[in-house]
Design a protein around this motif. Structure first.
Motif, PDB file in Angstrom:
ATOM      1  N   GLY A  56      15.662 -24.772  53.944  1.00  0.00           N
ATOM      2  CA  GLY A  56      14.904 -24.211  54.642  1.00  0.00           C
ATOM      3  C   GLY A  56      14.284 -26.482  55.148  1.00  0.00           C
ATOM      4  N   ASP A  57      13.694 -25.750  55.868  1.00  0.00           N
ATOM      5  CA  ASP A  57      12.721 -27.363  56.095  1.00  0.00           C
ATOM      6  C   ASP A  57      11.442 -27.579  54.863  1.00  0.00           C
ATOM      7  OD1 ASP A  57      13.751 -27.467  58.614  1.00  0.00           O
ATOM      8  OD2 ASP A  57      12.372 -26.827  59.599  1.00  0.00           O
ATOM      9  N   ASP A  58      11.020 -26.199  54.473  1.00  0.00           N
ATOM     10  CA  ASP A  58       9.593 -26.571  53.149  1.00  0.00           C
ATOM     11  C   ASP A  58      10.828 -26.666  52.119  1.00  0.00           C
ATOM     12  OD1 ASP A  58       7.879 -26.964  55.231  1.00  0.00           O
ATOM     13  OD2 ASP A  58       7.608 -24.247  55.392  1.00  0.00           O
ATOM     14  N   GLY A  59      12.097 -26.819  52.148  1.00  0.00           N
ATOM     15  CA  GLY A  59      13.248 -26.505  50.486  1.00  0.00           C
ATOM     16  C   GLY A  59      13.621 -25.482  50.533  1.00  0.00           C
ATOM     17  N   VAL A  60      14.074 -24.971  48.938  1.00  0.00           N
ATOM     18  CA  VAL A  60      14.774 -23.580  49.257  1.00  0.00           C
ATOM     19  C   VAL A  60      14.448 -22.457  49.452  1.00  0.00           C
ATOM     20  CG1 VAL A  60      16.443 -22.820  47.453  1.00  0.00           C
ATOM     21  CG2 VAL A  60      16.025 -25.224  46.828  1.00  0.00           C
ATOM     22  N   LEU A  61      14.989 -22.075  50.396  1.00  0.00           N
ATOM     23  CA  LEU A  61      14.643 -20.404  50.320  1.00  0.00           C
ATOM     24  C   LEU A  61      14.796 -19.650  49.818  1.00  0.00           C
ATOM     25  CD1 LEU A  61      14.968 -20.232  54.715  1.00  0.00           C
ATOM     26  CD2 LEU A  61      12.940 -21.096  53.113  1.00  0.00           C
ATOM     27  N   GLY A  62      15.605 -19.295  49.125  1.00  0.00           N
ATOM     28  CA  GLY A  62      16.649 -17.836  48.124  1.00  0.00           C
ATOM     29  C   GLY A  62      18.137 -18.780  47.822  1.00  0.00           C
ATOM     30  N   THR A  63      18.919 -18.138  47.140  1.00  0.00           N
ATOM     31  CA  THR A  63      20.369 -17.774  47.115  1.00  0.00           C
ATOM     32  C   THR A  63      20.404 -16.878  47.631  1.00  0.00           C
ATOM     33  OG1 THR A  63      19.601 -19.367  44.949  1.00  0.00           O
ATOM     34  CG2 THR A  63      21.905 -18.254  45.540  1.00  0.00           C
ATOM     35  N   ALA A  64      22.010 -17.653  48.575  1.00  0.00           N
ATOM     36  CA  ALA A  64      22.787 -16.095  49.019  1.00  0.00           C
ATOM     37  C   ALA A  64      24.031 -16.019  48.623  1.00  0.00           C
ATOM     38  CB  ALA A  64      23.262 -17.029  50.882  1.00  0.00           C
ATOM     39  N   LEU A  65      24.111 -14.833  47.943  1.00  0.00           N
ATOM     40  CA  LEU A  65      25.370 -14.200  47.409  1.00  0.00           C
ATOM     41  C   LEU A  65      26.860 -13.802  48.005  1.00  0.00           C
ATOM     42  CD1 LEU A  65      25.869 -11.729  43.982  1.00  0.00           C
ATOM     43  CD2 LEU A  65      27.163 -11.356  46.012  1.00  0.00           C
ATOM     44  N   ASP A 114      15.446 -14.088  46.715  1.00  0.00           N
ATOM     45  CA  ASP A 114      14.390 -15.066  47.132  1.00  0.00           C
ATOM     46  C   ASP A 114      14.121 -15.709  45.863  1.00  0.00           C
ATOM     47  OD1 ASP A 114      13.027 -13.582  45.103  1.00  0.00           O
ATOM     48  OD2 ASP A 114      11.489 -12.600  46.361  1.00  0.00           O
ATOM     49  N   PRO A 115      12.972 -17.068  45.766  1.00  0.00           N
ATOM     50  CA  PRO A 115      13.438 -17.788  45.218  1.00  0.00           C
ATOM     51  C   PRO A 115      12.709 -17.164  43.752  1.00  0.00           C
ATOM     52  CG  PRO A 115      11.934 -18.651  46.333  1.00  0.00           C
ATOM     53  CD  PRO A 115      12.388 -17.507  46.867  1.00  0.00           C
ATOM     54  N   SER A 116      12.484 -16.486  43.402  1.00  0.00           N
ATOM     55  CA  SER A 116      11.449 -15.663  42.256  1.00  0.00           C
ATOM     56  C   SER A 116      12.774 -14.241  41.312  1.00  0.00           C
ATOM     57  CB  SER A 116      10.683 -14.527  42.627  1.00  0.00           C
ATOM     58  OG  SER A 116      10.983 -13.217  42.828  1.00  0.00           O
ATOM     59  N   GLY A 117      14.281 -14.229  42.685  1.00  0.00           N
ATOM     60  CA  GLY A 117      15.603 -13.962  41.904  1.00  0.00           C
ATOM     61  C   GLY A 117      15.693 -12.166  42.363  1.00  0.00           C
ATOM     62  N   ARG A 118      14.864 -12.180  43.392  1.00  0.00           N
ATOM     63  CA  ARG A 118      14.372 -10.809  43.637  1.00  0.00           C
ATOM     64  C   ARG A 118      15.362 -10.571  45.009  1.00  0.00           C
ATOM     65  NH1 ARG A 118      10.690  -7.284  41.281  1.00  0.00           N
ATOM     66  NH2 ARG A 118       8.782  -8.439  40.237  1.00  0.00           N
ATOM     67  N   PHE A 119      15.567  -9.092  45.254  1.00  0.00           N
ATOM     68  CA  PHE A 119      17.032  -8.731  46.571  1.00  0.00           C
ATOM     69  C   PHE A 119      15.916  -9.050  47.560  1.00  0.00           C
ATOM     70  CE2 PHE A 119      18.940  -6.868  43.064  1.00  0.00           C
ATOM     71  CZ  PHE A 119      20.712  -7.309  43.352  1.00  0.00           C
ATOM     72  N   VAL A 120      16.327  -9.819  48.549  1.00  0.00           N
ATOM     73  CA  VAL A 120      15.544  -9.552  49.785  1.00  0.00           C
ATOM     74  C   VAL A 120      16.320  -8.504  50.771  1.00  0.00           C
ATOM     75  CG1 VAL A 120      15.227 -10.958  51.636  1.00  0.00           C
ATOM     76  CG2 VAL A 120      14.453 -11.781  49.531  1.00  0.00           C
TER      77      VAL A 120
END
Length: 221
Positions: A118-127, A38-44
């Protein structure tokens, strides 16, 4: 009364490509490592292949920061990529990461990070991580084989050439340089003939070409 013709409607499969069950199934069976932050850098989310990188079960990653779970080198790699994506908004690709399997074998991974919007901006980062161990081993074996060949060539008292199919010299032959004094650029292709006495060049050239045509041994003294 007029008759109406009905067109059969295609059967609905009931499968929506956006279904979370489909996504989970694809990720769990994927041959590559996957993690989403997620944007905070935590694993989702992570898949089982990703656990080969970390050595921890899937559920232990969720809602945790990399530093809370992972070794320092992998944490540094992930945190650096996440910071770059946050600052630049661009993917960070092909980051090498070596690991060691439970049996002690070295593994070679390359890891890439992509911002997911997403429509509202960055949802997170995929590795995404790919195990390149077999490819790396093939490359290292090829390099060792080439080194053994070069060592053999350089240790021989006889001259060894590597040529193209038309007979032109394409690689260095240290013994030829030592005997003739020609530089590499001078004897590449068919330049080696310049080291032969002018009276002997026609016969030597013909003997060389005849050996090429018949794929026989070339002998010249």
């Amino acid at each position: 009364m007029s008759a109406e013709t009905s067109v059969p409607r295609p059967r609905e499969s009931g499968l929506d490509i956006s279904d979370s069950d489909l996504f989970r199934g694809l990720m769990s069976e994927a041959p590559f490592a996957f993690a989403f932050f997620d944007p905070s850098g935590r694993f989702v989310r992570v898949n089982s292949t990703f656990t080969e990188l970390t050595g921890h079960p899937v559920e232990s990653h969720l809602d945790r920061l990399p530093a809370e779970l992972l070794p320092a080198d992998l944490t540094a790699l992930i945190e650096s990529a996440l910071r770059r994506i946050a600052d630049e908004g661009l993917p960070v690709t092909d980051q090498p990461y070596p690991t060691r399997a439970e049996n002690g074998d070295a593994r070679h991974w390359t890891v890439s990070f992509f911002p997911i919007r997403g429509d509202d901006g960055v949802l997170g980062t995929a590795l995404f991580g790919v195990d390149l161990t077999d490819r790396q081993m093939d490359k290292e074996e090829l390099e060792r084989s080439e080194e053994r060949y070069r060592s053999l060539v350089e240790s021989q008292q006889q001259l060894v050439w590597i040529t193209s199919p038309n007979g032109g010299v394409i690689e260095d032959a240290p013994q030829w340089r030592a005997v003739t004094g020609q530089g590499l650029e001078e004897y590449l292709a068919h330049g080696w003939l310049e080291a032969v006495h002018p009276d002997d060049r026609p016969g030597t050239d013909e003997a060389w070409r005849e050996a090429l045509r018949g794929r026989t041994m070339f002998e010249w003294s």
